[in-house]
Scaffold this active site. Structure first.
Site, short mmCIF file in Angstrom:
data_model
loop_
_atom_site.label_atom_id
_atom_site.label_comp_id
_atom_site.label_asym_id
_atom_site.label_seq_id
_atom_site.Cartn_x
_atom_site.Cartn_y
_atom_site.Cartn_z
N PRO A 98 10.64 9.75 -0.86
CA PRO A 98 11.24 10.37 0.32
C PRO A 98 11.01 9.55 1.59
CG PRO A 98 9.35 11.64 -0.48
CD PRO A 98 9.64 10.59 -1.49
N GLU A 125 1.70 12.27 -4.93
CA GLU A 125 1.94 11.78 -3.56
C GLU A 125 2.49 10.36 -3.54
OE1 GLU A 125 1.68 13.97 -1.04
OE2 GLU A 125 1.19 15.36 -2.65
N ARG A 167 29.25 4.46 -12.34
CA ARG A 167 30.66 4.80 -12.20
C ARG A 167 31.44 3.70 -11.48
NH1 ARG A 167 32.14 6.39 -7.29
NH2 ARG A 167 34.07 7.38 -7.94
N ASP A 182 33.41 -0.01 -0.56
CA ASP A 182 32.68 0.60 0.54
C ASP A 182 32.15 -0.44 1.52
OD1 ASP A 182 31.41 2.79 1.90
OD2 ASP A 182 29.52 2.14 1.02
#
Ligand code: 6GU
Length: 216
Positions: A98, A125, A167, A182
């Site tokens: 994260p 953690e 994909r 993109d």
């Protein structure tokens, strides 16, 4: 079966203490790409790289704080073994966390052009930082996050990143579908995402398909 184009087969290694968490990679688009030989997916149990009879993968953090940190030794052994198995490929070590940079379609497009992704799925953690420091001296290491929320481990991110990359591989989507580049408008997804879609029947529970879509 060999791939049907000039692009190299993409190898994907995923190291986790919950290898069963990666079972969905046998299904759907990714599962079909595996069956077709377009990708070579190998799941590894980190505990197979432990040395003690308890198969320990974590310990308390230096400096205190909550929770446990993953030990560097099992990760070092697991990644050495995987990296040593094919000196001809150029790996990217993807570490879901994260605290990483936000994973985007740009990462997916770049990694779809490469030939080897290795996922180090941490739990607790996180993984002792020296693992990323050490392997960062040998190969490209990308710490990536799916978004601003905390999951219990990296496995869901490994599934998401794998699907986003696979994909994009040539020949994986059906002929009627195509992949939009993109490389422009970084950070903006609007050009990749469809508006509302409709199919039969034209009238459902009093709701009509927009007239403009019914002709032609
Ligand atoms: Cl990649 N890992 C974890 N543990 N939590 C997350 C995440 C990743 N992305 C968002 N939350």
């Amino acid at each position: 079966m060999p791939t049907s184009n000039a692009h190299p087969q993409l190898r994907i290694d995923i190291v986790s203490i919950f290898p069963d968490y990666l079972a969905p990679l046998e299904l759907s688009l990714v599962g079909k790409a595996r069956e077709a030989g377009q990708i070579d997916v190998r799941i590894h149990d980190l505990r197979d790289c432990t040395q003690d009879r308890h198969r320990t993968v974590d310990d308390t953090p230096y400096g205190g704080g909550p929770g446990m940190v993953m030990l560097p030794e099992p990760w070092g052994d697991a990644l050495d073994s995987i990296l040593g198995s094919d000196p001809s490929r150029t790996p990217v070590l993807v570490v879901p966390t994260p605290s990483g940079e936000r994973f985007t379609q740009g990462h997916a497009a770049k990694w779809a052009l490469g030939d080897w992704l290795i996922f180090a799925c941490g739990r607790y953690e996180g993984i002792d930082s020296r693992v990323m420091e050490h392997f960062g001296e040998r190969i490209h290491v990308a710490e990536v996050s799916l978004g601003d929320y905390v999951l219990a481990g990296g496995e869901v991110a490994a599934l998401a990143v794998t699907e986003a990359v696979v994909r994009l591989l040539p020949g994986v989507l059906g002929n009627s579908e195509s992949v939009v580049d993109d490389s422009f408008a970084p950070g903006r997804m609007a050009h990749l995402v469809e508006g509302p879609v409709y199919t039969k029947p034209p009238l459902w529970r009093g709701l009509e398909v927009p007239e403009v879509l019914l002709s032609g």
